[in-house]
Write a protein that holds these residues in place. Structure first.
Motif, PDB file in Angstrom:
ATOM      1  N   LYS A  84       0.881  -1.159   0.000  1.00  0.00           N
ATOM      2  CA  LYS A  84       0.000   0.000   0.000  1.00  0.00           C
ATOM      3  C   LYS A  84       0.919   1.209   0.000  1.00  0.00           C
ATOM      4  O   LYS A  84       2.048   1.140   0.502  1.00  0.00           O
ATOM      5  CB  LYS A  84      -0.957  -0.011   1.189  1.00  0.00           C
ATOM      6  CG  LYS A  84      -0.297  -0.190   2.529  1.00  0.00           C
ATOM      7  CD  LYS A  84      -1.337  -0.461   3.599  1.00  0.00           C
ATOM      8  CE  LYS A  84      -0.699  -0.685   4.941  1.00  0.00           C
ATOM      9  NZ  LYS A  84      -0.476  -2.061   5.274  1.00  0.00           N
ATOM     10  N   GLY A  85       0.478   2.271  -0.630  1.00  0.00           N
ATOM     11  CA  GLY A  85       1.354   3.421  -0.727  1.00  0.00           C
ATOM     12  C   GLY A  85       0.610   4.705  -0.988  1.00  0.00           C
ATOM     13  O   GLY A  85      -0.583   4.710  -1.299  1.00  0.00           O
ATOM     14  N   THR A  86       1.351   5.800  -0.856  1.00  0.00           N
ATOM     15  CA  THR A  86       0.809   7.123  -1.125  1.00  0.00           C
ATOM     16  C   THR A  86       1.755   7.867  -2.051  1.00  0.00           C
ATOM     17  O   THR A  86       2.957   7.599  -2.083  1.00  0.00           O
ATOM     18  CB  THR A  86       0.631   7.933   0.171  1.00  0.00           C
ATOM     19  OG1 THR A  86       1.894   8.019   0.839  1.00  0.00           O
ATOM     20  CG2 THR A  86      -0.389   7.303   1.094  1.00  0.00           C
ATOM     21  N   GLY A  87       1.186   8.775  -2.817  1.00  0.00           N
ATOM     22  CA  GLY A  87       2.004   9.555  -3.736  1.00  0.00           C
ATOM     23  C   GLY A  87       1.164  10.552  -4.499  1.00  0.00           C
ATOM     24  O   GLY A  87       0.103  10.980  -4.037  1.00  0.00           O
ATOM     25  N   LYS A  88       1.675  10.903  -5.664  1.00  0.00           N
ATOM     26  CA  LYS A  88       1.024  11.900  -6.523  1.00  0.00           C
ATOM     27  C   LYS A  88       0.665  11.264  -7.862  1.00  0.00           C
ATOM     28  O   LYS A  88       1.411  10.443  -8.398  1.00  0.00           O
ATOM     29  CB  LYS A  88       1.961  13.078  -6.792  1.00  0.00           C
ATOM     30  CG  LYS A  88       2.465  13.784  -5.553  1.00  0.00           C
ATOM     31  CD  LYS A  88       1.454  14.760  -5.031  1.00  0.00           C
ATOM     32  CE  LYS A  88       2.048  15.542  -3.855  1.00  0.00           C
ATOM     33  NZ  LYS A  88       1.044  16.295  -3.165  1.00  0.00           N
ATOM     34  N   ALA A  89      -0.463  11.692  -8.404  1.00  0.00           N
ATOM     35  CA  ALA A  89      -0.891  11.245  -9.726  1.00  0.00           C
ATOM     36  C   ALA A  89      -0.908  12.443 -10.659  1.00  0.00           C
ATOM     37  O   ALA A  89      -1.142  13.576 -10.230  1.00  0.00           O
ATOM     38  CB  ALA A  89      -2.275  10.619  -9.668  1.00  0.00           C
ATOM     39  N   GLU A  90      -0.629  12.189 -11.913  1.00  0.00           N
ATOM     40  CA  GLU A  90      -0.723  13.254 -12.916  1.00  0.00           C
ATOM     41  C   GLU A  90      -1.440  12.718 -14.146  1.00  0.00           C
ATOM     42  O   GLU A  90      -1.310  11.550 -14.502  1.00  0.00           O
ATOM     43  CB  GLU A  90       0.653  13.794 -13.283  1.00  0.00           C
ATOM     44  CG  GLU A  90       1.576  12.807 -13.941  1.00  0.00           C
ATOM     45  CD  GLU A  90       2.954  13.386 -14.228  1.00  0.00           C
ATOM     46  OE1 GLU A  90       3.133  13.945 -15.335  1.00  0.00           O
ATOM     47  OE2 GLU A  90       3.829  13.258 -13.367  1.00  0.00           O
ATOM     48  N   VAL A  91      -2.220  13.586 -14.757  1.00  0.00           N
ATOM     49  CA  VAL A  91      -2.987  13.238 -15.952  1.00  0.00           C
ATOM     50  C   VAL A  91      -2.122  13.518 -17.173  1.00  0.00           C
ATOM     51  O   VAL A  91      -1.556  14.604 -17.307  1.00  0.00           O
ATOM     52  CB  VAL A  91      -4.301  14.050 -16.019  1.00  0.00           C
ATOM     53  CG1 VAL A  91      -5.080  13.718 -17.287  1.00  0.00           C
ATOM     54  CG2 VAL A  91      -5.145  13.796 -14.768  1.00  0.00           C
ATOM     55  N   ILE A  92      -2.011  12.532 -18.036  1.00  0.00           N
ATOM     56  CA  ILE A  92      -1.260  12.670 -19.283  1.00  0.00           C
ATOM     57  C   ILE A  92      -2.282  12.848 -20.402  1.00  0.00           C
ATOM     58  O   ILE A  92      -3.047  11.923 -20.703  1.00  0.00           O
ATOM     59  CB  ILE A  92      -0.388  11.427 -19.538  1.00  0.00           C
ATOM     60  CG1 ILE A  92       0.599  11.238 -18.382  1.00  0.00           C
ATOM     61  CG2 ILE A  92       0.328  11.531 -20.882  1.00  0.00           C
ATOM     62  CD1 ILE A  92       1.306   9.900 -18.384  1.00  0.00           C
ATOM     63  N   GLU A  93      -2.299  14.031 -21.007  1.00  0.00           N
ATOM     64  CA  GLU A  93      -3.318  14.335 -22.011  1.00  0.00           C
ATOM     65  C   GLU A  93      -2.766  14.498 -23.416  1.00  0.00           C
ATOM     66  O   GLU A  93      -3.524  14.400 -24.385  1.00  0.00           O
ATOM     67  CB  GLU A  93      -4.067  15.617 -21.621  1.00  0.00           C
ATOM     68  CG  GLU A  93      -4.825  15.483 -20.315  1.00  0.00           C
ATOM     69  CD  GLU A  93      -5.573  16.743 -19.929  1.00  0.00           C
ATOM     70  OE1 GLU A  93      -6.776  16.818 -20.254  1.00  0.00           O
ATOM     71  OE2 GLU A  93      -4.952  17.635 -19.316  1.00  0.00           O
ATOM     72  N   ASP A  94      -1.449  14.755 -23.544  1.00  0.00           N
ATOM     73  CA  ASP A  94      -0.917  14.958 -24.890  1.00  0.00           C
ATOM     74  C   ASP A  94      -1.000  13.636 -25.651  1.00  0.00           C
ATOM     75  O   ASP A  94      -0.750  12.563 -25.096  1.00  0.00           O
ATOM     76  CB  ASP A  94       0.519  15.491 -24.846  1.00  0.00           C
ATOM     77  CG  ASP A  94       1.494  14.466 -24.301  1.00  0.00           C
ATOM     78  OD1 ASP A  94       2.175  13.818 -25.116  1.00  0.00           O
ATOM     79  OD2 ASP A  94       1.563  14.305 -23.060  1.00  0.00           O
ATOM     80  N   PRO A  95      -1.388  13.690 -26.937  1.00  0.00           N
ATOM     81  CA  PRO A  95      -1.620  12.462 -27.711  1.00  0.00           C
ATOM     82  C   PRO A  95      -0.436  11.493 -27.710  1.00  0.00           C
ATOM     83  O   PRO A  95      -0.636  10.283 -27.594  1.00  0.00           O
ATOM     84  CB  PRO A  95      -1.904  12.981 -29.129  1.00  0.00           C
ATOM     85  CG  PRO A  95      -2.435  14.366 -28.913  1.00  0.00           C
ATOM     86  CD  PRO A  95      -1.709  14.893 -27.718  1.00  0.00           C
TER      87      PRO A  95
END
Length: 149
Positions: A84-95
């Motif tokens: 189990k873990g914690t962190g950061k997520a980022e959205v990748i939108e460039d094609p």
């Protein structure tokens, strides 16, 4: 050795439960098929760009994940190793980025090529874990150690 245990769990499983935070401050968890990036603390998945999790990640990138599996017996439970873990997520939108994540996902989950919609309907999500807790019941029941990245 602990990072190797984490890597083994990440490499040997297919489903990750990820929790995001909604606009009211409540956690929301769901399962996603994922792949590992270059390191065991970099995880990727794809999702439709109109899902709640995309907006939640954009609003608050803090996430929590669990990678484990169910057990059919007490003997199975005594052999369980999970993270189990914690962190950061980022959205990748460039094609280009989305197609790269799609390619990684399809190498592991060929059946996802039949997802409804067009590739442009999807985004990639990168999760970078900062803290990972490895629970290894083979050491002792509930034995947990922390890995920081």
């Amino acid at each position: 050795m602990l990072k190797e245990k984490a890597r083994k769990v990440v490499e040997s499983h297919n489903l990750m439960h990820i929790a995001t935070v909604d606009l009211n401050g409540f956690p929301k968890a769901r399962g996603v098929d994922y792949v590992m990036g270059e390191n065991e603390n970099e995880l990727y998945f794809i999702t439709h760009k109109m899902t709640n999790k995309v907006n939640e990640i954009k609003n608050n990138p803090n996430v929590s994940v669990v990678i484990d599996h169910d057990c059919q017996s007490f003997e199975d439970l005594l052999k369980l190793v999970y993270i189990k873990g914690t962190g950061k997520a980022e959205v990748i939108e460039d094609p280009e980025g989305v197609m790269k994540v799609f390619g990684m996902i399809l190498q592991k989950f060929l059946y996802l090529k039949n997802l409804p919609g067009e590739p442009t309907d999807f985004v990639g999500i990168k999760v970078t874990l900062k803290e990972v807790y490895v629970t290894d019941n083979t050491v002792s029941f509930g034995h947990t150690e922390k890995v920081e990245y």
